[in-house]
Design a protein around this motif. Structure first.
Motif, mmCIF file in Angstrom:
data_model
loop_
_atom_site.group_PDB
_atom_site.id
_atom_site.type_symbol
_atom_site.label_atom_id
_atom_site.label_comp_id
_atom_site.label_asym_id
_atom_site.label_seq_id
_atom_site.Cartn_x
_atom_site.Cartn_y
_atom_site.Cartn_z
ATOM 1 N N GLU A 111 0.875 -1.156 0.000
ATOM 2 C CA GLU A 111 0.000 0.000 0.000
ATOM 3 C C GLU A 111 0.918 1.213 0.000
ATOM 4 O O GLU A 111 1.870 1.276 0.778
ATOM 5 C CB GLU A 111 -0.885 0.005 1.235
ATOM 6 N N ALA A 112 0.654 2.150 -0.908
ATOM 7 C CA ALA A 112 1.501 3.329 -1.011
ATOM 8 C C ALA A 112 0.654 4.577 -1.153
ATOM 9 O O ALA A 112 -0.391 4.554 -1.799
ATOM 10 C CB ALA A 112 2.442 3.212 -2.212
ATOM 11 N N VAL A 113 1.122 5.655 -0.540
ATOM 12 C CA VAL A 113 0.530 6.968 -0.741
ATOM 13 C C VAL A 113 1.525 7.768 -1.569
ATOM 14 O O VAL A 113 2.689 7.918 -1.180
ATOM 15 C CB VAL A 113 0.222 7.679 0.592
ATOM 16 N N CYS A 114 1.050 8.244 -2.717
ATOM 17 C CA CYS A 114 1.880 8.997 -3.659
ATOM 18 C C CYS A 114 1.391 10.442 -3.696
ATOM 19 O O CYS A 114 0.202 10.688 -3.850
ATOM 20 C CB CYS A 114 1.772 8.404 -5.062
ATOM 21 N N VAL A 115 2.325 11.384 -3.578
ATOM 22 C CA VAL A 115 1.997 12.800 -3.649
ATOM 23 C C VAL A 115 2.526 13.346 -4.963
ATOM 24 O O VAL A 115 3.639 13.033 -5.372
ATOM 25 C CB VAL A 115 2.624 13.578 -2.462
ATOM 26 N N LEU A 116 1.715 14.159 -5.599
ATOM 27 C CA LEU A 116 2.131 14.844 -6.812
ATOM 28 C C LEU A 116 2.923 16.078 -6.384
ATOM 29 O O LEU A 116 2.400 16.940 -5.678
ATOM 30 C CB LEU A 116 0.877 15.262 -7.585
ATOM 31 N N LEU A 117 4.207 16.134 -6.772
ATOM 32 C CA LEU A 117 5.055 17.279 -6.439
ATOM 33 C C LEU A 117 5.445 17.999 -7.716
ATOM 34 O O LEU A 117 5.908 17.365 -8.674
ATOM 35 C CB LEU A 117 6.326 16.834 -5.711
ATOM 36 N N HIS A 118 5.302 19.306 -7.707
ATOM 37 C CA HIS A 118 5.651 20.088 -8.889
ATOM 38 C C HIS A 118 7.157 20.040 -9.100
ATOM 39 O O HIS A 118 7.936 20.170 -8.152
ATOM 40 C CB HIS A 118 5.173 21.529 -8.761
ATOM 41 N N GLY A 119 7.584 19.846 -10.359
ATOM 42 C CA GLY A 119 8.998 19.688 -10.689
ATOM 43 C C GLY A 119 9.861 20.889 -10.361
ATOM 44 O O GLY A 119 11.020 20.736 -9.999
ATOM 45 N N GLU A 120 9.331 22.093 -10.471
ATOM 46 C CA GLU A 120 10.124 23.297 -10.225
ATOM 47 C C GLU A 120 10.107 23.738 -8.770
ATOM 48 O O GLU A 120 11.116 24.189 -8.242
ATOM 49 C CB GLU A 120 9.622 24.434 -11.111
ATOM 50 N N THR A 121 8.964 23.618 -8.117
ATOM 51 C CA THR A 121 8.837 24.129 -6.746
ATOM 52 C C THR A 121 9.007 23.049 -5.684
ATOM 53 O O THR A 121 9.215 23.374 -4.520
ATOM 54 C CB THR A 121 7.462 24.790 -6.549
ATOM 55 N N ALA A 122 8.879 21.787 -6.078
ATOM 56 C CA ALA A 122 8.908 20.651 -5.141
ATOM 57 C C ALA A 122 7.809 20.758 -4.086
ATOM 58 O O ALA A 122 7.920 20.192 -3.012
ATOM 59 C CB ALA A 122 10.286 20.499 -4.490
ATOM 60 N N ARG A 123 6.747 21.466 -4.390
ATOM 61 C CA ARG A 123 5.599 21.608 -3.512
ATOM 62 C C ARG A 123 4.471 20.708 -4.006
ATOM 63 O O ARG A 123 4.370 20.427 -5.197
ATOM 64 C CB ARG A 123 5.111 23.073 -3.499
ATOM 65 N N PRO A 124 3.592 20.258 -3.105
ATOM 66 C CA PRO A 124 2.443 19.462 -3.554
ATOM 67 C C PRO A 124 1.654 20.206 -4.634
ATOM 68 O O PRO A 124 1.468 21.422 -4.563
ATOM 69 C CB PRO A 124 1.623 19.284 -2.278
ATOM 70 N N HIS A 125 1.229 19.436 -5.626
ATOM 71 C CA HIS A 125 0.549 20.000 -6.794
ATOM 72 C C HIS A 125 -0.854 19.405 -6.888
ATOM 73 O O HIS A 125 -1.031 18.201 -6.731
ATOM 74 C CB HIS A 125 1.359 19.672 -8.052
ATOM 75 N N PRO A 126 -1.858 20.232 -7.163
ATOM 76 C CA PRO A 126 -3.231 19.720 -7.236
ATOM 77 C C PRO A 126 -3.410 18.676 -8.350
ATOM 78 O O PRO A 126 -2.822 18.783 -9.416
ATOM 79 C CB PRO A 126 -4.074 20.960 -7.548
ATOM 80 N N ILE A 127 -4.239 17.686 -8.056
ATOM 81 C CA ILE A 127 -4.597 16.670 -9.053
ATOM 82 C C ILE A 127 -5.776 17.208 -9.850
ATOM 83 O O ILE A 127 -6.838 17.499 -9.289
ATOM 84 C CB ILE A 127 -4.945 15.336 -8.365
ATOM 85 N N ARG A 128 -5.580 17.349 -11.154
ATOM 86 C CA ARG A 128 -6.633 17.858 -12.036
ATOM 87 C C ARG A 128 -7.796 16.860 -12.103
ATOM 88 O O ARG A 128 -7.600 15.655 -11.953
ATOM 89 C CB ARG A 128 -6.080 18.086 -13.439
ATOM 90 N N PRO A 129 -9.019 17.342 -12.353
ATOM 91 C CA PRO A 129 -10.179 16.446 -12.446
ATOM 92 C C PRO A 129 -10.001 15.344 -13.491
ATOM 93 O O PRO A 129 -10.430 14.203 -13.261
ATOM 94 C CB PRO A 129 -11.330 17.384 -12.830
ATOM 95 N N GLU A 130 -9.343 15.649 -14.615
ATOM 96 C CA GLU A 130 -9.125 14.636 -15.656
ATOM 97 C C GLU A 130 -8.190 13.532 -15.167
ATOM 98 O O GLU A 130 -8.392 12.349 -15.472
ATOM 99 C CB GLU A 130 -8.534 15.268 -16.929
ATOM 100 N N LEU A 131 -7.179 13.908 -14.403
ATOM 101 C CA LEU A 131 -6.263 12.914 -13.834
ATOM 102 C C LEU A 131 -6.985 12.091 -12.773
ATOM 103 O O LEU A 131 -6.844 10.868 -12.722
ATOM 104 C CB LEU A 131 -5.020 13.595 -13.247
#
Length: 145
Positions: A111-131
């Motif tokens: 079981e894994a929790v994956c966070v989307l991190l922005h490549g430039e800022t290394a900050r959490p990035h929102p998951i778009r509705p399409e994703l």
């Protein structure tokens, strides 16, 4: 988590077992098994149309739990099944099963929790509705852009 059946997974990855993956007892070692799970998680977001939905972000695993339930030995192949079970604002949780193709046995679960991190800022990035729709739908081809 307990041993799983092979049904219920949406994403599948196949990996070849290598002699280099063995430990001193000739079992496939835990580091190799963790790598098989990682490869399967990364294949979820590998299609170019899905990468485009990530807006330059990458995945970082912030929680990983692996349970081993059966021995796995070289040579052979394994199949890793993955299913996204939750999607939050910037993260998602997956459940995985690793199956020995010879015996059709579930050898490990993760079981894994994956966070989307922005490549430039290394900050959490929102998951778009399409994703979000792609991650949660039962038919991977249904939501490909």
């Amino acid at each position: 988590m307990s041993a799983l059946q092979s049904d219920g997974f949406r994403f599948w990855t196949e990996e070849k077992l290598r002699n280099a993956d063995t430990d001193q007892f000739t079992h496939i070692n835990n580091a190799a098994i963790a790598t098989f799970f990682e490869a399967a998680r990364m294949e979820i977001v590998a299609p170019p149309q899905i990468r485009a939905l990530m807006d330059g972000a990458n995945l970082a695993v912030v929680r990983l739990l692996i349970e081993f339930s059966a021995e796995l030995r070289f040579p052979g192949r394994v199949r890793v099944g993955t299913r996204v079970v939750e999607v939050g604002n910037t993260s998602f949780k997956v459940r995985q099963g690793l199956f020995d193709e010879r015996h059709e046995t579930c050898c490990a679960t993760a079981e894994a929790v994956c966070v989307l991190l922005h490549g430039e800022t290394a900050r959490p990035h929102p998951i778009r509705p399409e994703l979000r729709a792609y991650l949660l739908t039962d038919d991977a081809t249904e939501t490909l852009v």
